[in-house]
Write a protein that holds these residues in place. Structure first.
Motif, PDB file in Angstrom:
ATOM      1  N   ASP A  67      82.256  32.756  61.271  1.00 61.80           N
ATOM      2  CA  ASP A  67      81.468  33.398  62.315  1.00 61.80           C
ATOM      3  C   ASP A  67      80.403  34.301  61.720  1.00 61.80           C
ATOM      4  O   ASP A  67      80.567  34.878  60.630  1.00 61.80           O
ATOM      5  N   LEU A  68      79.328  34.354  62.418  1.00 58.59           N
ATOM      6  CA  LEU A  68      78.245  35.257  62.045  1.00 58.59           C
ATOM      7  C   LEU A  68      78.547  36.655  62.598  1.00 58.59           C
ATOM      8  O   LEU A  68      79.249  36.793  63.619  1.00 58.59           O
ATOM      9  N   PRO A  69      77.997  37.718  62.054  1.00 60.58           N
ATOM     10  CA  PRO A  69      77.115  37.685  60.859  1.00 60.58           C
ATOM     11  C   PRO A  69      77.906  37.531  59.577  1.00 60.58           C
ATOM     12  O   PRO A  69      79.092  37.877  59.532  1.00 60.58           O
ATOM     13  N   LEU A  70      77.208  37.031  58.518  1.00 65.12           N
ATOM     14  CA  LEU A  70      77.819  36.801  57.218  1.00 65.12           C
ATOM     15  C   LEU A  70      77.100  37.653  56.178  1.00 65.12           C
ATOM     16  O   LEU A  70      75.881  37.857  56.248  1.00 65.12           O
ATOM     17  N   LYS A  71      77.852  38.099  55.227  1.00 62.16           N
ATOM     18  CA  LYS A  71      77.289  38.805  54.094  1.00 62.16           C
ATOM     19  C   LYS A  71      77.621  38.025  52.828  1.00 62.16           C
ATOM     20  O   LYS A  71      78.784  37.774  52.536  1.00 62.16           O
ATOM     21  N   ILE A  72      76.545  37.608  52.124  1.00 58.94           N
ATOM     22  CA  ILE A  72      76.731  36.769  50.935  1.00 58.94           C
ATOM     23  C   ILE A  72      76.196  37.543  49.746  1.00 58.94           C
ATOM     24  O   ILE A  72      75.041  38.001  49.742  1.00 58.94           O
ATOM     25  N   THR A  73      77.033  37.726  48.725  1.00 56.51           N
ATOM     26  CA  THR A  73      76.644  38.446  47.512  1.00 56.51           C
ATOM     27  C   THR A  73      76.983  37.601  46.288  1.00 56.51           C
ATOM     28  O   THR A  73      77.867  36.738  46.325  1.00 56.51           O
ATOM     29  N   TRP A  74      76.225  37.904  45.169  1.00 54.34           N
ATOM     30  CA  TRP A  74      76.417  37.195  43.902  1.00 54.34           C
ATOM     31  C   TRP A  74      76.832  38.207  42.837  1.00 54.34           C
ATOM     32  O   TRP A  74      76.406  39.365  42.849  1.00 54.34           O
ATOM     33  N   SER A  75      77.617  37.729  41.891  1.00 57.28           N
ATOM     34  CA  SER A  75      77.981  38.564  40.745  1.00 57.28           C
ATOM     35  C   SER A  75      78.206  37.664  39.553  1.00 57.28           C
ATOM     36  O   SER A  75      78.495  36.465  39.714  1.00 57.28           O
ATOM     37  N   VAL A  76      78.033  38.221  38.372  1.00 57.38           N
ATOM     38  CA  VAL A  76      78.298  37.496  37.137  1.00 57.38           C
ATOM     39  C   VAL A  76      79.087  38.404  36.225  1.00 57.38           C
ATOM     40  O   VAL A  76      78.738  39.581  36.033  1.00 57.38           O
TER      41      VAL A  76
ATOM     42  N   VAL B  47      66.571  29.731  31.314  1.00 63.22           N
ATOM     43  CA  VAL B  47      67.914  30.026  30.850  1.00 63.22           C
ATOM     44  C   VAL B  47      67.873  30.462  29.392  1.00 63.22           C
ATOM     45  O   VAL B  47      67.191  29.829  28.567  1.00 63.22           O
ATOM     46  N   THR B  48      68.580  31.514  29.113  1.00 64.16           N
ATOM     47  CA  THR B  48      68.767  31.981  27.735  1.00 64.16           C
ATOM     48  C   THR B  48      70.250  32.113  27.475  1.00 64.16           C
ATOM     49  O   THR B  48      71.085  31.960  28.388  1.00 64.16           O
ATOM     50  N   ALA B  49      70.579  32.414  26.238  1.00 63.29           N
ATOM     51  CA  ALA B  49      71.997  32.555  25.895  1.00 63.29           C
ATOM     52  C   ALA B  49      72.629  33.699  26.653  1.00 63.29           C
ATOM     53  O   ALA B  49      73.833  33.685  26.956  1.00 63.29           O
ATOM     54  N   ALA B  50      71.805  34.721  26.992  1.00 63.80           N
ATOM     55  CA  ALA B  50      72.361  35.875  27.711  1.00 63.80           C
ATOM     56  C   ALA B  50      72.795  35.518  29.122  1.00 63.80           C
ATOM     57  O   ALA B  50      73.548  36.272  29.758  1.00 63.80           O
ATOM     58  N   HIS B  51      72.299  34.398  29.640  1.00 65.92           N
ATOM     59  CA  HIS B  51      72.644  34.011  31.010  1.00 65.92           C
ATOM     60  C   HIS B  51      73.955  33.259  31.095  1.00 65.92           C
ATOM     61  O   HIS B  51      74.392  32.889  32.190  1.00 65.92           O
ATOM     62  N   ALA B  52      74.550  32.934  30.003  1.00 74.46           N
ATOM     63  CA  ALA B  52      75.823  32.221  30.042  1.00 74.46           C
ATOM     64  C   ALA B  52      76.896  33.089  30.668  1.00 74.46           C
ATOM     65  O   ALA B  52      76.936  34.304  30.465  1.00 74.46           O
ATOM     66  N   GLY B  53      77.780  32.470  31.450  1.00 75.90           N
ATOM     67  CA  GLY B  53      78.862  33.200  32.077  1.00 75.90           C
ATOM     68  C   GLY B  53      79.284  32.576  33.375  1.00 75.90           C
ATOM     69  O   GLY B  53      78.839  31.482  33.752  1.00 75.90           O
ATOM     70  N   THR B  54      80.183  33.291  34.101  1.00 78.15           N
ATOM     71  CA  THR B  54      80.727  32.801  35.358  1.00 78.15           C
ATOM     72  C   THR B  54      80.027  33.515  36.502  1.00 78.15           C
ATOM     73  O   THR B  54      80.036  34.754  36.586  1.00 78.15           O
ATOM     74  N   TYR B  55      79.448  32.700  37.401  1.00 79.80           N
ATOM     75  CA  TYR B  55      78.713  33.238  38.539  1.00 79.80           C
ATOM     76  C   TYR B  55      79.580  33.053  39.780  1.00 79.80           C
ATOM     77  O   TYR B  55      80.109  31.961  40.021  1.00 79.80           O
ATOM     78  N   ARG B  56      79.703  34.142  40.556  1.00 79.85           N
ATOM     79  CA  ARG B  56      80.588  34.142  41.705  1.00 79.85           C
ATOM     80  C   ARG B  56      79.769  34.420  42.964  1.00 79.85           C
ATOM     81  O   ARG B  56      78.939  35.328  42.992  1.00 79.85           O
ATOM     82  N   CYS B  57      80.015  33.611  44.001  1.00 80.96           N
ATOM     83  CA  CYS B  57      79.417  33.823  45.320  1.00 80.96           C
ATOM     84  C   CYS B  57      80.524  34.322  46.247  1.00 80.96           C
ATOM     85  O   CYS B  57      81.577  33.669  46.372  1.00 80.96           O
ATOM     86  N   HIS B  58      80.244  35.418  46.932  1.00 79.47           N
ATOM     87  CA  HIS B  58      81.235  36.010  47.810  1.00 79.47           C
ATOM     88  C   HIS B  58      80.661  36.079  49.226  1.00 79.47           C
ATOM     89  O   HIS B  58      79.563  36.611  49.421  1.00 79.47           O
ATOM     90  N   ALA B  59      81.355  35.469  50.187  1.00 81.59           N
ATOM     91  CA  ALA B  59      80.926  35.451  51.586  1.00 81.59           C
ATOM     92  C   ALA B  59      81.964  36.220  52.405  1.00 81.59           C
ATOM     93  O   ALA B  59      83.181  35.995  52.262  1.00 81.59           O
ATOM     94  N   LYS B  60      81.458  37.054  53.350  1.00 85.42           N
ATOM     95  CA  LYS B  60      82.365  37.894  54.114  1.00 85.42           C
ATOM     96  C   LYS B  60      81.844  38.026  55.527  1.00 85.42           C
ATOM     97  O   LYS B  60      80.633  38.118  55.759  1.00 85.42           O
ATOM     98  N   ASN B  61      82.772  37.961  56.496  1.00 86.67           N
ATOM     99  CA  ASN B  61      82.428  38.288  57.880  1.00 86.67           C
ATOM    100  C   ASN B  61      83.537  39.176  58.430  1.00 86.67           C
ATOM    101  O   ASN B  61      84.413  39.650  57.683  1.00 86.67           O
ATOM    102  N   ALA B  62      83.537  39.378  59.758  1.00 87.52           N
ATOM    103  CA  ALA B  62      84.491  40.319  60.338  1.00 87.52           C
ATOM    104  C   ALA B  62      85.926  39.825  60.223  1.00 87.52           C
ATOM    105  O   ALA B  62      86.858  40.620  60.338  1.00 87.52           O
TER     106      ALA B  62
END
Length: 2024
Positions: free
Chosen positions: A282-291, A319-334
């Motif tokens: 359900d909306l609204p949704l909050k989507i955030t990224w983290s690495v 892309v550089t070597a510094a960009h390597a890693g695990t990228y996480r998408c987090h979605a949240k609603n009520a």
């Protein structure tokens, strides 16, 4: 001089890549050409400093010693870079580079929509990623070919330079279609498409109201959404504002679609991006990224972008070597949250830190080193050093690896060779890197040694030397020095630089001053070097020119020469020569004043001093020579002076005239013009008789009188006065005639004068002779001689009066004088007209020409100038003839051409000379031969009957152009635009006058242009083709659908449809228009909902289009297009679908206003009946009813919400409420207005509306019942009228809705919800329909044909199981299933194009939106048709000498088209079958070749069609070489004594008889034994009683008779007698001919599978293949085919039948083996002179009734061999020549049954007829007979046709016309060909009845009245026929044996002398029929009384009759008896 070699370093010609090579995929090529430099050369290529290898896709090729080519077949981006060519030789090296830049077009990574995106309301996203292609890129999205816009609910976003994302937040049906991504750059473009199919939406129902509290705020309006997917529910709480949504009511947490990085993103420098899509929640949704657990920031080079409400994009641009890693998408609603991770691994290529050698140049011998370090990049790293592109470095160079990332290069003892480029290469799994550094070494110059050579150079020669500095750093200075001074050009020495390291010194002309030392000095910044060479020069002598003085050339003058040698090495020798030798002439002296000169002196010059004087100077270096010529001038003087001379006439004369002097005098001769000296003229220069020799002598050849006279000889040389002398030549001549021989002509009877004139010395006497006899005019007064003297000699004339033929001869005239005599001859020719040509012969003739030969007549002593041949037809006279042929007089052979075939011509010849024309020769009569027609058929017309048939009509050619009788026509046809030859069909000629012929050509292509030609043919050949006529077959329906059908929604009610026409080769006609079928996709199965739009063809429009209007708004339409022609509708195209545009919606269907409290009212409504789009919102309007000032207010409500609670209202005030719906187009119509006032009393109401629900069986269904009221109302449900009772599947939800789980068909019905409280009640009723697949339909097979089966389909349909269509499944037995889809209203359907005669299995399935129902029961049907039916042999087979023709059309196809045939054969004695062909195609004939003549074969044919196969076996015998038949291999008729017979004890008749006898004997013995035993019992010991008359066994038998003995003996005798009678009867029956069946034996013939063999060897079966009577056909040859068949059999003409006994000249019948009775071969009048083939041997027999003669009859003996009979030939024995040409004959022309007929002929024509009774077609095409037969006219009887001819026959009305001549009547037989005889007119009148009739015979009317009885077809054995009737049954066996050929002829027995023959003895049957024969003399031969029909009667008449097929023993007579019988 030694050779000089120039040492040059290599120089490379500049090069570069072509511009075309810059495009990816193209070819790139470079040529490295070393234009200069010494060989050998080493040429190498490098790429980025590395050597090339084949794995890189780069190839190099050495072309010659100076060129190396680099080639890249297909350029890719990896090939971009610098390519370097290095050329090296012993002197130096050179390098050149070229840069390749590859421009790559874009390439899009394939993409597609997720499956979840196909559900209405879901999120759809797709990424367009351009993985390849140069930047910048332009990426665009389009939908159905149109650019996207925001109003479509579709958004796009550019993510970096290579990605563009398309996203749809909530897909709907309007979003269904094709989405295309297009990427462009400067090089090219690429596109990729994905289709989105949306499968339905979400149905929302409102139910229940309850109250929740959050922070003191009431959440009253709660909506619940029921999705179609079972178990998926969303509950959304809502207050008056959506922003303050009750969090407790949100029930759907977010759910993220899994994602990951692409593999390409793992490489450093590439773009990496991922999309986090929250597909649910359900909306609204909050989507955030983290690495790595940290929030992203833009500083790290990572960007995130939100795309819509549910998508967030993360992108890393580089892309550089510094960009390597695990990228996480987090979605949240009520409700909750969700997350997903993706790991980015970055692969880093190596990167080398820059390095270089020290900038200062290294001195030679020093030390240096450099380190290559990889500053970045994944391990492991591979490090490699190269020098100048080569791995192997110079000596003294070493490398050392320092750890995993560095390597050191060290050079010890630096030398010049170490100068160059050093490259370090680093590579890992990801990529590679290189870095290079140049090493510079300081080197002083060094000069390569040089010299001028070891030997001194000669003066004047060329000298050259090169100073080459092989080492040393530039710049270099090179100078030359000579004797310590700089060399200058004034010294004759030149120098020049050649490159930086070379200088050349050259001396073009060496002199002595050039000798010395030359030094080359080279300098650079680091030092100098020099080198010297010495030049030695030798100088030869040089003489100053000299010459004699002009005065010294005169006679007796003084002369002197001086020879001076100013230059040349001493010592030197000087000598003088004269004319190349030493000086020895008298008076010449020499002396030498000094060492460099010498003088020559001549005191007195005379002629012997003339010559060339040379001075020769010689030294050690060489020799010099100079010469001068001394010329001495002397005036002429006589050596021989000319004298006067006399010469005889005709001799060769010589006059000498010689003179001397210097220059040599010129001798010339002249002759005086008259008889006196003076007036001298030059002699003729071109007279071959006059020649002046080089010494001055005058030669006169064959001197004549004209040469007599004065001659002047002159000698001059321009020195002094010339000499001259005059002489006289006298010519002494005898008489001479200028003409020695001549011809003179004279006309006979006229006078002639002969004259002769002699020249010579007078006096001259003349004398005349004739044929060497002296002419004396006194003795012959016809001669007169007159002579006279003339100035040149004498003349004489001889006159002859009235010349005669005897005066022709040689007259001579002789003249005599003192010096001799001469004679001339005159040949007198007395001329007259020629005589008549004679012995005229016709050497050859054909249809249009005749060749004549004659003897030349006496020409009348005048050459024949020409012959004239006049000719005319019989209808013209000689007076009006203007046709003639003129022939040169020297020819006696000529041809007359341009005649008309088959025409009588009269010819005569005239001879002609210059005197006149001869009389006419004897007249020659000829008849031209037939020819092929010379004109084509006329009025050829074509008419298209249908789409596959054309009718051809035509009329015959003009009658004058037939050139014979037309037999038929060839009709050729082909495709007009084809280069193939014509296909021909044959049509027989129709004899009806002016009848139009026609033929239908079938199985043609639809609406195709065909070209047709027609040509007539006769028995000679075919005529010219008619002009080509063209037409089209009729139009057919197009066989292909229109192409590229597309549709585009224009407005909410219009759609544009475009298409291209069908392919041209499938239109099958002219397209008249198109039909567009369209209708809503959801009801497409129902034809009633479809509409058709007819669209005419739009000329010059591409594509075709139409606009469909009046459509339903926002509706998905399915569209098909077909093209139609005059032949009907074509094939429909595939479906295309389009959605009409959105529009404003209609008003909501229903609206309710319900009291909620004292200040609020709940408004609910239904959605519009026609939304006309996607409802975006509803607007609720609220207004006080009676307050005009109240403008009201409105409230927008989301589309999914259909309830609104209006609050803060005034109590008890009436309010008006109405609702509107909106789409993206705008707001629609308002609903009806309702009024309601708030009140504290809230009655029970239901906000839901009555509705119809449809559910699939097995789904869960919720029926809403949203109740309001205070107090809370009570809710009750009634189901189908019954009270609700909860079950496991059926329960009520808390809010009042009814939940039904896993619905079934039983759940369908009405559901009523009732609510009630104290203030009121309400109810609604829902109708539930449960949808299920259809039930199986009923299928019945109604009927069938050979290729169709008709089905009757009956469906069982109700509301719950609607039917949208049927699928019919069918397959043949043991075949594969096939299917066809039918419309739902189909009740009858015809399955077409089935196999004939095949069983089929069929079942039907019905389907609807739910799916396919269960299949029906399998029904079975069968198409009509049976396996092929075997044909009768006489219709199927046609046997020749070495082949058999199979008439495939004789097979009965059983109603099914024939597929193919298998043909095998074998010789009868063989066991193995020989395969002829296993794939003989049906239609036409098939010929089995290469058979042996006169051989028995078994032939097996297997015919196949779809219904099965049938086998037929035949026993056949090929004909003999002469066309005869052979004896059967197994015969059931009596055999001769020398043939193998069936043993008598094996005969069933004998066995039965013998068995009966033995049985009776046994019974008799038993009776005897019984009787004897009885007697024995009667004996006793008592005395017997007295005998009594009744005491015996039989009272009337005397006692002396012993019955015990008599009875057995009598019985035995009786049985023996009966047995003998049976045996005799059986043997007599066995002795009958082959026509009798024994023991009821019948031939059996079964042709169906299993195969059986047709027994055709029985005598009673007429189709015996030991003697096949083939079809009497002779089809004319098809053009281009040399194979001949026989023509079709035809019937006779009524009235043409004559009875042989009554009319000896009547016609006789020829057996048609394919009919059940005899039929006459009718005669049509034939052209006079028709050719006939050579006949078989014939004699003559006597008709016993008329005494007339008739032709011999050919018989067949019992063993099948042929024989001939002859009688009544007065001349005694005759030898009949047998044919010697081995010819393949048509079967009907063979003896007897194969075509022989008996004929009456005049005795005078018997010899000719002996050559006219065979049919012998020639084995070679158009080959003719070698000559006419003996005794026949050659011109009339030559056989030159390809086809067969038959024997002559009498005409019905005077068969042989008697033509009067001097010797009595002559017979003119006519000839007929069965191919030209029409059989179709004669019919039989009925069956024969009466005592004279035999079983199976028929009767027909005769022209003279009455009927004749026609027997059935004769058996294949010798029979009575024709005029042999009186001899029936009386032929001796000796005459039945084949006659043996003797020396190629058949000798017949001598004829009888008495020609009277009584009637033969008659059998009892004959006697019984005698009366009938007298009353009806027309009755034919009753002898042939057997039944030989194709279906013989198994019970033939037992009346013994004489068998015509074989002679019985009682009728056998010897030859002598037969002769005696004939003599009687």
């Amino acid at each position: 001089m030694p050779a000089f070699h120039l040492k040059a370093p290599p120089r490379i010609t500049p090069f570069g890549f072509d511009s075309e090579a810059s495009t990816a995929g193209s070819l790139a090529q470079l040529s490295c050409i070393v234009r200069d430099g010494d060989l050998p050369l080493k040429i190498t290529w490098t790429f980025h400093g590395q050597s090339l290898n084949s794995s890189m896709g780069i190839a190099t090729m050495q072309v010659g010693p100076r060129t190396k080519i680099l080639t890249i077949d297909a350029v890719t981006a990896a090939h971009s870079g610098i390519y370097r060519c290095l050329a090296t030789n012993a002197v130096g090296e050179d390098v050149f580079s070229a840069d390749l830049k590859v421009y790559a077009p874009p390439r899009i990574t394939p993409f597609m929509f997720d499956e979840e995106a196909s559900t209405a309301g879901a999120v759809a996203q797709v990424n367009c990623i351009v993985r390849d292609g140069d930047l910048p890129l332009k990426i665009t999205w389009s939908f159905h070919g149109q650019s996207l816009n925001s109003t479509m609910g579709i958004s796009t976003m550019q993510m970096g330079p290579r990605t563009k994302i398309l996203m749809i937040d909530a897909v709907s049906a309007a979003h269904s279609g094709v989405y295309r991504c297009l990427a462009k750059n400067e090089v090219g473009e690429d596109e990729f498409s994905a289709q989105l199919q949306v499968s339905g939406g979400k149905n929302v129902a409102i139910f229940g109201i309850f109250t929740l509290t959050e922070d003191g705020v009431d959440c009253k309006s709660v909506l619940r959404m029921q999705y179609e997917d079972p178990g998926v529910e969303e509950t959304l709480g809502k207050k008056t504002s959506l922003k303050n949504c009750c969090r407790e009511n949100v029930t759907a947490p977010p759910k993220i679609t899994p994602f990951e990085f692409e593999a390409a993103a793992s490489t450093e420098g590439n773009v990496a991006q991922i999309a986090c899509i929250v597909r649910e929640g359900d909306l609204p949704l909050k989507i955030t990224w983290s690495v790595h657990g940290r929030t992203l920031s833009s500083q790290t080079g990572i960007m995130t972008t939100k795309l819509g409400e549910r998508t967030s994009i993360l992108m890393v641009e580089a892309v550089t070597a510094a960009h390597a890693g695990t990228y996480r998408c987090h979605a949240k609603n009520a409700v909750g949250d969700d997350e997903h991770t993706a790991e980015l691994r970055v692969f880093v290529p190596p990167k080398i830190a820059p390095f270089e050698f020290t900038r200062e140049a290294k001195q030679a011998g020093g030390f240096t080193q450099v380190i290559c370090m990889v500053s970045d990049g994944d391990l492991p790293v591979n490090l490699r050093w190269t020098f100048q592109g080569h791995t192997n470095g110079s000596n003294g160079v070493s490398t050392l690896k320092l750890g995993p990332r560095s390597s050191m290069l060290t050079i010890e003892g630096i030398a010049a060779a170490h100068s160059g480029t050093y490259t370090c290469s680093a590579s890992n799994e990801v990529g590679s890197d290189t870095h290079s550094a140049n090493l510079v070494v300081n080197v002083p110059p060094r000069i390569t040694p040089f010299s001028f050579g070891t030997e001194p150079l000669e003066s004047g020669s060329v000298a050259q030397v090169q100073c080459l500095v092989d080492t040393g750093d530039p710049p270099l200075s090179i100078t030359w020095h000579f004797h310590g001074r700089n060399v200058s050009s004034q010294m004759g020495i030149s120098t020049g630089r050649f490159g930086q390291r070379s200088s050349i010194l050259a001396i073009e002309h060496i002199i002595a001053g050039h000798a010395g030392v030359y030094t080359c000095v080279a300098r650079n910044a680091f030092g100098e070097a020099s080198y010297s060479a010495a030049l030695n020069v030798n100088e030869p002598p040089s003489i100053l020119p000299f010459r004699f003085d002009e005065s010294a050339q005169n006679h007796l003058a003084f002369a002197q020469l001086s020879c001076i040698v100013p230059r040349g090495d001493l010592p030197m020798r000087i000598v003088w020569q004269m004319n190349g030798a030493g000086v020895s002439a008298e008076g010449v002296s020499t002396f030498k004043p000094n060492s460099r000169s010498s003088v020559l002196t001549i005191e007195t010059v005379t002629s012997h001093h003339r010559g060339e004087y040379s001075c020769v100077a010689t030294n050690q270096a060489g020799e010099a020579r100079f010469s001068s010529v001394l010329v001495v001038n002397v005036p002429p003087r006589w050596i021989v002076e000319p004298k006067d001379k006399a010469f005889a006439l005709g001799s060769d004369a010589q006059l000498e005239c010689k003179a001397d002097g210097f220059p040599k005098p010129t001798i010339s001769w002249k002759k005086a013009a008259g008889p006196r000296p003076g007036n001298y003229q030059d002699l003729p220069p071109n007279d071959p008789r006059i020649r002046v020799a080089d010494d001055g002598t005058l030669h006169l050849h064959n001197i004549q009188k004209s040469s007599e006279g004065y001659y002047l000889c002159e000698a001059t040389n321009e020195i002094g006065a010339g000499l001259s002398a005059v002489t006289y030549i006298n010519v002494q001549a005898p008489p001479q005639f200028e003409i020695k021989y001549r011809n003179q002509t004279a006309r006979r009877g006229e006078s002639a004068v002969l004259a002769c004139e002699a020249k010579g010395e007078k006096p001259i006497g003349v004398m005349w002779n004739f044929n060497d006899k002296r002419i004396d005019p006194k003795l012959n007064p016809r001669y007169t001689v007159r002579s006279e003297v003339i100035s040149s000699g004498a003349k004489s004339d001889l006159s002859i009066k009235k010349t005669d033929r005897t005066d022709s001869g040689l007259f001579s005239c002789r003249a005599t004088n003192a010096f001799g005599s001469d004679e001339t001859s005159i040949n007198l020719i007395v001329q007259e007209r020629p005589e008549v040509p004679y012995s005229i012969k016709v050497t050859d003739k054909d249809g249009r020409s005749v060749k004549l030969q004659w003897n030349a007549p006496y020409d009348g002593n005048s050459p024949l100038t020409r012959y004239s041949i006049e000719y005319r037809t019989s209808k013209r006279t000689w007076e009006d003839v203007n046709e003639r042929v003129e022939i040169p007089g020297d020819q006696t052979r000529a041809g007359v051409f341009n005649l008309r075939p088959a025409t009588t011509y009269f010819l005569r010849i005239f001879a002609e000379n210059e005197v006149g024309i001869s009389d006419a020769s004897d007249v020659v009569t000829i008849i031209t031969a037939e020819e092929a027609p010379s004109a084509p058929p006329e009025k050829v017309k074509l008419e298209g009957v249908d789409e596959h048939t054309i009718q051809v009509t035509w009329q015959p050619p003009p009658r004058d152009e037939w050139n014979g009788d037309i037999q038929g026509y060839y009709i050729g046809y082909k495709l007009t635009d084809s280069q193939d030859p014509y296909l021909f069909e044959t049509v027989e000629y129709s004899h009806e006058r002016n009848r139009e012929h026609h033929l239908q050509l079938s199985n043609l292509k639809t609406f195709t242009a065909y070209s047709v030609v027609v040509q007539a043919y006769n028995q000679i050949g075919s005529g010219p083709m008619s002009d080509v006529v063209e037409t089209f077959t009729a139009e057919g329906a197009p066989s292909a659908s229109p192409q590229s059908v597309t549709c585009t929604g224009l407005t909410s009610q219009t759609i544009r449809v475009t298409w291209d026409p069908p392919p041209q080769d499938s239109t099958n006609g002219n397209i008249k228009g198109y039909k567009v079928f369209y209708g809503p996709s959801e009801t497409w199965y129902d034809d009633k909902t479809k509409e058709v739009r007819n669209t005419p063809v739009q000329e010059n429009a591409s594509p075709q289009q139409t606009i469909l209007n009046g459509l339903r708004k926002y509706t998905n339409y399915s569209i098909q297009v077909l093209a139609y022609t005059g032949g009907g509708d074509g094939v429909r195209s595939d479906f295309v679908s389009c959605v009409t545009g959105q529009d404003v919606p209609n008003a909501p269907q229903s609206i309710k206003a319900m009291i909620m409290s004292g200040d609020s009212i709940l408004i609910s409504w239904n959605q519009p009946s026609e939304p006309n789009g996607v409802i975006t919102q509803y607007t609720v309007y609220i207004k006080e009813e009676k307050n005009s000032k109240d403008k009201g207010k409105k409230q927008r409500v989301p589309a999914f919400q259909r309830e609104y609670e209006a609050s803060s209202l005034k109590p008890n005030v009436q309010y008006e409420f109405w609702v509107t719906a909106s789409t993206i187009i705008g707001e629609g119509k308002k609903s009806k207005t309702i009024t309601q006032a708030p009140n504290a009393k809230v009655p029970a109401k239901i906000s839901s509306f009555d509705d119809d629900f449809k559910a699939k069986a097995g789904d869960d269904v919720t029926l809403p019942c949203h109740a309001v009221g205070t107090p809370t109302p009570e809710i009750q449900w009634r189901i189908k009228g019954a009270a609700f009772a909860p079950t496991e599947r059926l329960r009520r939800l808390p809010e009042g809705s009814l939940l039904i789980q896993r619905v079934s068909r039983d759940d369908a019905g009405d559901y009523t919800c009732m609510v009630e409280n104290i203030y009121g009640q309400d109810k609604i009723t829902h109708t539930l329909a449960v949808l299920a697949p259809p039930v199986p339909p009923s299928v019945i097979v109604k009927s069938s044909t050979t290729d169709t089966i008709t089905l009757q389909i009956k469906a069982y349909e109700d509301e719950s199981t609607p039917i949208h269509g049927f699928i019919v499944h069918f397959k043949p037995e043991f075949g594969k299933w096939d299917s066809v889809q039918l419309a739902h209203e189909t009740t009858n359907y015809v399955l077409e194009k089935l196999w004939c005669g095949t069983h089929y299995e069929i079942y039907v399935e019905a389907f609807n939106d739910i799916g396919k129902g269960r299949p029906s029961d399998i029904v079975r049907g069968k198409t009509l048709g049976t396996p092929p039916g075997t044909p009768e042999a006489h219709k199927f087979l046609e046997v020749t000498t070495n082949s058999v023709t199979l008439h495939l059309g004789a097979w009965d196809d059983g109603g099914c088209p024939m597929l193919y045939y298998v043909v095998e054969h074998k010789a009868k004695q063989q066991s193995e079958w020989v395969m002829v062909s296993n794939n003989v195609q049906p239609g036409g004939n098939f010929v089995v070749l290469d058979l042996a003549p006169a051989t028995w074969y078994l032939l097996k044919v297997v015919a196949h069609n779809n219904a099965g196969s049938s086998t037929a076996e035949y026993e056949i015998a090929t004909l003999t070489e002469k066309g005869g038949t052979i004896a059967p291999a197994r015969d059931l008729t009596p055999k001769s004594s020398d043939e193998l017979e069936i043993p008598i004890y094996m005969n069933m008749t004998v066995l039965v008889s013998a068995g009966a006898v033995i049985f009776v004997v046994i019974i008799a013995v038993a009776v005897v034994c019984f009787m004897r035993g009885k007697n024995m019992r009667s004996k006793a010991t008592i005395a017997p009683a007295k005998p009594s008359v009744t005491s015996g066994p039989i009272w009337w038998v005397p006692e002396w008779v012993d019955l015990n003995l008599v009875v057995p003996v009598g019985a035995t005798l009786l049985v023996v007698f009966i047995g003998l009678m049976v045996i005799c009867f059986a043997m007599s029956k066995r002795s009958k001919g082959p026509s009798q069946m024994r023991l009821g034996e019948e031939p059996q013939y079964n042709g169906s599978v299993p195969p059986t063999t047709l027994d055709k060897r029985h005598s009673q079966y007429r189709d015996e293949l030991g003697y096949i009577a083939p079809p009497n056909r002779k089809l004319p040859p098809v053009p281009g085919n040399t194979y001949n068949t026989c023509d079709r059999m035809k019937r006779g003409r009524p009235g043409s039948v004559k009875v042989p006994q009554m009319n000896p000249s009547a016609a006789y019948s020829t057996w048609d083996p394919r009919r059940h009775f005899y039929e006459e071969v009718n005669e049509y009048g034939q052209a006079v002179g028709r050719k006939a083939p050579p006949p078989p041997p014939h004699g003559a027999l006597i008709d016993p009734e008329t005494g007339g003669e008739f032709a011999a009859t050919g018989l067949v003996s019992a063993d099948g061999a042929g024989m001939f009979l002859r009688a009544a030939i007065p001349s005694g024995e005759h030898s009949i020549p047998s044919p010697t040409i081995d010819e393949d004959i048509c079967p009907y022309a063979t003896f007897h049954l194969l075509g022989f007929r008996e004929e009456h002929m005049d005795p005078n024509q018997q010899a000719a007829l002996q050559q006219q009774f065979q049919t012998m077609p020639h084995p070679q095409h158009n080959a003719g007979m070698t000559g006419p037969p003996p005794g026949m006219n050659g011109a009339g009887m030559q056989h030159n046709r390809q086809t067969s001819q038959s024997m002559p026959r009498p005409q019905a009305d005077g068969r042989y016309m008697r033509l009067p001549n001097g010797n009595g009547p002559t017979y003119g037989p006519e000839y007929d060909d069965p191919a030209n005889v029409d059989y179709d007119e004669a019919t039989y009148d009925g069956s024969c009845q009466g005592t004279g009739c035999q079983h199976g015979t028929v009767k027909r009317a005769l022209p003279g009245g009455g009927y004749e009885t026609m027997p059935p077809p004769p058996p294949p054995r010798t029979e009575c026929s024709g005029q042999m009737l009186p001899m029936c049954g009386q032929m001796p066996p000796q005459m039945m044996q084949p006659m043996q050929p003797m020396n190629g002829t058949y000798t017949l027995p001598p004829p009888p002398q008495n020609i009277d023959m009584p009637p033969p003895p008659m059998t009892p049957q004959h006697v019984a029929n005698a009366g009938q024969q007298q009353q009806a003399p027309q009755n034919p031969n009753p002898c042939n009384n057997q039944n030989t029909n194709a279906n013989p009667n198994p019970n033939p008449s037992p009346t013994p009759t004489n068998n015509s097929g074989a002679l019985s023993a009682k009728d056998a007579r010897t030859t002598e008896e037969m002769r005696k019988l004939l003599e009687k």
